[in-house]
Design a protein around this motif. Structure first.
Motif, PDB file in Angstrom:
ATOM      1  N   VAL A  55       0.832  -1.210   0.000  1.00 49.01           N
ATOM      2  CA  VAL A  55       0.000   0.000   0.000  1.00 49.01           C
ATOM      3  C   VAL A  55       0.859   1.250   0.000  1.00 49.01           C
ATOM      4  O   VAL A  55       0.552   2.226  -0.696  1.00 49.01           O
ATOM      5  CB  VAL A  55      -0.985  -0.013   1.197  1.00 49.01           C
ATOM      6  N   ILE A  56       1.948   1.235   0.747  1.00 45.37           N
ATOM      7  CA  ILE A  56       2.836   2.404   0.752  1.00 45.37           C
ATOM      8  C   ILE A  56       3.430   2.628  -0.632  1.00 45.37           C
ATOM      9  O   ILE A  56       3.424   3.750  -1.145  1.00 45.37           O
ATOM     10  CB  ILE A  56       3.941   2.254   1.822  1.00 45.37           C
ATOM     11  N   GLN A  57       3.924   1.553  -1.252  1.00 44.92           N
ATOM     12  CA  GLN A  57       4.506   1.696  -2.588  1.00 44.92           C
ATOM     13  C   GLN A  57       3.450   2.100  -3.614  1.00 44.92           C
ATOM     14  O   GLN A  57       3.698   2.953  -4.467  1.00 44.92           O
ATOM     15  CB  GLN A  57       5.181   0.394  -3.013  1.00 44.92           C
ATOM     16  N   LEU A  58       2.287   1.485  -3.544  1.00 44.40           N
ATOM     17  CA  LEU A  58       1.218   1.833  -4.472  1.00 44.40           C
ATOM     18  C   LEU A  58       0.759   3.268  -4.257  1.00 44.40           C
ATOM     19  O   LEU A  58       0.530   4.010  -5.218  1.00 44.40           O
ATOM     20  CB  LEU A  58       0.034   0.877  -4.306  1.00 44.40           C
ATOM     21  N   TYR A  59       0.656   3.664  -3.015  1.00 42.37           N
ATOM     22  CA  TYR A  59       0.235   5.030  -2.711  1.00 42.37           C
ATOM     23  C   TYR A  59       1.209   6.048  -3.308  1.00 42.37           C
ATOM     24  O   TYR A  59       0.794   7.031  -3.931  1.00 42.37           O
ATOM     25  CB  TYR A  59       0.120   5.217  -1.201  1.00 42.37           C
ATOM     26  N   LEU A  60       2.486   5.787  -3.124  1.00 47.96           N
ATOM     27  CA  LEU A  60       3.487   6.707  -3.667  1.00 47.96           C
ATOM     28  C   LEU A  60       3.456   6.727  -5.196  1.00 47.96           C
ATOM     29  O   LEU A  60       3.562   7.796  -5.810  1.00 47.96           O
ATOM     30  CB  LEU A  60       4.877   6.336  -3.157  1.00 47.96           C
ATOM     31  N   SER A  61       3.274   5.579  -5.813  1.00 45.42           N
ATOM     32  CA  SER A  61       3.221   5.513  -7.276  1.00 45.42           C
ATOM     33  C   SER A  61       1.983   6.208  -7.829  1.00 45.42           C
ATOM     34  O   SER A  61       2.059   6.957  -8.812  1.00 45.42           O
ATOM     35  CB  SER A  61       3.227   4.061  -7.736  1.00 45.42           C
ATOM     36  N   VAL A  62       0.846   5.952  -7.208  1.00 44.92           N
ATOM     37  CA  VAL A  62      -0.389   6.588  -7.690  1.00 44.92           C
ATOM     38  C   VAL A  62      -0.342   8.090  -7.432  1.00 44.92           C
ATOM     39  O   VAL A  62      -0.798   8.881  -8.274  1.00 44.92           O
ATOM     40  CB  VAL A  62      -1.626   5.931  -7.046  1.00 44.92           C
ATOM     41  N   SER A  63       0.217   8.496  -6.315  1.00 44.64           N
ATOM     42  CA  SER A  63       0.350   9.929  -6.048  1.00 44.64           C
ATOM     43  C   SER A  63       1.210  10.601  -7.108  1.00 44.64           C
ATOM     44  O   SER A  63       0.903  11.703  -7.574  1.00 44.64           O
ATOM     45  CB  SER A  63       0.964  10.166  -4.666  1.00 44.64           C
ATOM     46  N   ASN A  64       2.270   9.925  -7.491  1.00 45.44           N
ATOM     47  CA  ASN A  64       3.137  10.457  -8.538  1.00 45.44           C
ATOM     48  C   ASN A  64       2.386  10.537  -9.878  1.00 45.44           C
ATOM     49  O   ASN A  64       2.497  11.526 -10.608  1.00 45.44           O
ATOM     50  CB  ASN A  64       4.394   9.588  -8.671  1.00 45.44           C
ATOM     51  N   ALA A  65       1.610   9.496 -10.180  1.00 47.27           N
ATOM     52  CA  ALA A  65       0.834   9.505 -11.417  1.00 47.27           C
ATOM     53  C   ALA A  65      -0.238  10.595 -11.386  1.00 47.27           C
ATOM     54  O   ALA A  65      -0.493  11.259 -12.398  1.00 47.27           O
ATOM     55  CB  ALA A  65       0.187   8.142 -11.640  1.00 47.27           C
ATOM     56  N   ILE A  66      -0.848  10.800 -10.247  1.00 47.17           N
ATOM     57  CA  ILE A  66      -1.866  11.859 -10.125  1.00 47.17           C
ATOM     58  C   ILE A  66      -1.216  13.224 -10.330  1.00 47.17           C
ATOM     59  O   ILE A  66      -1.764  14.082 -11.026  1.00 47.17           O
ATOM     60  CB  ILE A  66      -2.593  11.763  -8.761  1.00 47.17           C
ATOM     61  N   ARG A  67      -0.038  13.419  -9.738  1.00 44.88           N
ATOM     62  CA  ARG A  67       0.662  14.684  -9.928  1.00 44.88           C
ATOM     63  C   ARG A  67       1.034  14.914 -11.395  1.00 44.88           C
ATOM     64  O   ARG A  67       1.049  16.043 -11.876  1.00 44.88           O
ATOM     65  CB  ARG A  67       1.927  14.718  -9.066  1.00 44.88           C
ATOM     66  N   THR A  68       1.337  13.836 -12.095  1.00 49.45           N
ATOM     67  CA  THR A  68       1.753  13.957 -13.491  1.00 49.45           C
ATOM     68  C   THR A  68       0.572  14.177 -14.430  1.00 49.45           C
ATOM     69  O   THR A  68       0.631  15.017 -15.331  1.00 49.45           O
ATOM     70  CB  THR A  68       2.513  12.681 -13.927  1.00 49.45           C
ATOM     71  N   TRP A  69      -0.523  13.457 -14.250  1.00 49.28           N
ATOM     72  CA  TRP A  69      -1.597  13.411 -15.244  1.00 49.28           C
ATOM     73  C   TRP A  69      -2.835  14.243 -14.911  1.00 49.28           C
ATOM     74  O   TRP A  69      -3.631  14.534 -15.807  1.00 49.28           O
ATOM     75  CB  TRP A  69      -2.046  11.962 -15.456  1.00 49.28           C
ATOM     76  N   ILE A  70      -3.019  14.623 -13.650  1.00 47.98           N
ATOM     77  CA  ILE A  70      -4.248  15.324 -13.251  1.00 47.98           C
ATOM     78  C   ILE A  70      -3.948  16.805 -13.037  1.00 47.98           C
ATOM     79  O   ILE A  70      -2.928  17.175 -12.459  1.00 47.98           O
ATOM     80  CB  ILE A  70      -4.835  14.706 -11.958  1.00 47.98           C
ATOM     81  N   ASN A  71      -4.884  17.622 -13.471  1.00 46.54           N
ATOM     82  CA  ASN A  71      -4.747  19.065 -13.258  1.00 46.54           C
ATOM     83  C   ASN A  71      -4.719  19.381 -11.769  1.00 46.54           C
ATOM     84  O   ASN A  71      -5.372  18.703 -10.966  1.00 46.54           O
ATOM     85  CB  ASN A  71      -5.922  19.812 -13.903  1.00 46.54           C
ATOM     86  N   PRO A  72      -3.990  20.423 -11.377  1.00 46.83           N
ATOM     87  CA  PRO A  72      -3.848  20.744  -9.946  1.00 46.83           C
ATOM     88  C   PRO A  72      -5.173  20.933  -9.201  1.00 46.83           C
ATOM     89  O   PRO A  72      -5.273  20.565  -8.029  1.00 46.83           O
ATOM     90  CB  PRO A  72      -3.034  22.036  -9.948  1.00 46.83           C
ATOM     91  N   GLU A  73      -6.185  21.462  -9.856  1.00 46.99           N
ATOM     92  CA  GLU A  73      -7.441  21.698  -9.127  1.00 46.99           C
ATOM     93  C   GLU A  73      -8.199  20.405  -8.808  1.00 46.99           C
ATOM     94  O   GLU A  73      -9.051  20.377  -7.928  1.00 46.99           O
ATOM     95  CB  GLU A  73      -8.356  22.680  -9.882  1.00 46.99           C
ATOM     96  N   TYR A  74      -7.885  19.293  -9.488  1.00 46.37           N
ATOM     97  CA  TYR A  74      -8.579  18.020  -9.242  1.00 46.37           C
ATOM     98  C   TYR A  74      -7.724  16.995  -8.497  1.00 46.37           C
ATOM     99  O   TYR A  74      -8.186  15.896  -8.207  1.00 46.37           O
ATOM    100  CB  TYR A  74      -9.039  17.407 -10.569  1.00 46.37           C
ATOM    101  N   ARG A  75      -6.505  17.333  -8.185  1.00 47.86           N
ATOM    102  CA  ARG A  75      -5.595  16.371  -7.556  1.00 47.86           C
ATOM    103  C   ARG A  75      -6.096  15.883  -6.201  1.00 47.86           C
ATOM    104  O   ARG A  75      -6.048  14.693  -5.917  1.00 47.86           O
ATOM    105  CB  ARG A  75      -4.201  16.988  -7.397  1.00 47.86           C
ATOM    106  N   SER A  76      -6.568  16.773  -5.363  1.00 46.45           N
ATOM    107  CA  SER A  76      -7.015  16.347  -4.030  1.00 46.45           C
ATOM    108  C   SER A  76      -8.222  15.410  -4.116  1.00 46.45           C
ATOM    109  O   SER A  76      -8.344  14.459  -3.329  1.00 46.45           O
ATOM    110  CB  SER A  76      -7.334  17.557  -3.158  1.00 46.45           C
ATOM    111  N   LEU A  77      -9.089  15.632  -5.083  1.00 46.40           N
ATOM    112  CA  LEU A  77     -10.242  14.760  -5.273  1.00 46.40           C
ATOM    113  C   LEU A  77      -9.795  13.346  -5.672  1.00 46.40           C
ATOM    114  O   LEU A  77     -10.276  12.344  -5.115  1.00 46.40           O
ATOM    115  CB  LEU A  77     -11.168  15.339  -6.343  1.00 46.40           C
TER     116      LEU A  77
END
Length: 103
Positions: A55-77
């Motif tokens: 979960v820690i590794q997946l969380y970090l990977s998905v967080s990185n992918a969210i930062r890369t692919w999602i616009n800043p206003e939708y990242r927290s969602l």
């Protein structure tokens, strides 16, 4: 000594042997569920540790992918939705294992 004197001694030793065998069988019968319960606890512990690392590794990977692919206003969602999915999956797995242990 006559033959009748030795016969009760043989019977007594046979009764003692039978009692010892019964005790051994009883111990063996009670050891099975206890070993199974400890094995289930060990499985729960190993799965918990494995899930924690994954979960820690997946969380970090998905967080990185969210930062890369999602616009800043939708990242927290997206982060919140992902955290919710991880929490629900962990809850289902833990409840399944606890049901195996106690139910």
């Amino acid at each position: 000594m006559s033959d009748t004197d030795t016969a009760p001694d043989e019977t007594e030793s046979t009764d003692d042997d039978t009692a010892a065998e019964t005790e051994t069988e009883t111990d063996a019968t009670t050891d099975g569920p206890r070993v199974r319960r400890y094995a289930n606890y060990a499985v729960l512990l190993v799965l918990g540790l494995l899930a924690f690392v994954a979960v820690i590794q997946l969380y970090l990977s998905v967080s990185n992918a969210i930062r890369t692919w999602i616009n800043p206003e939708y990242r927290s969602l997206f982060q919140a939705a992902f955290n919710l999915v991880v929490l629900l999956a962990a809850g289902v797995g833990i409840s399944y294992q606890l049901r195996r242990l106690y139910g």
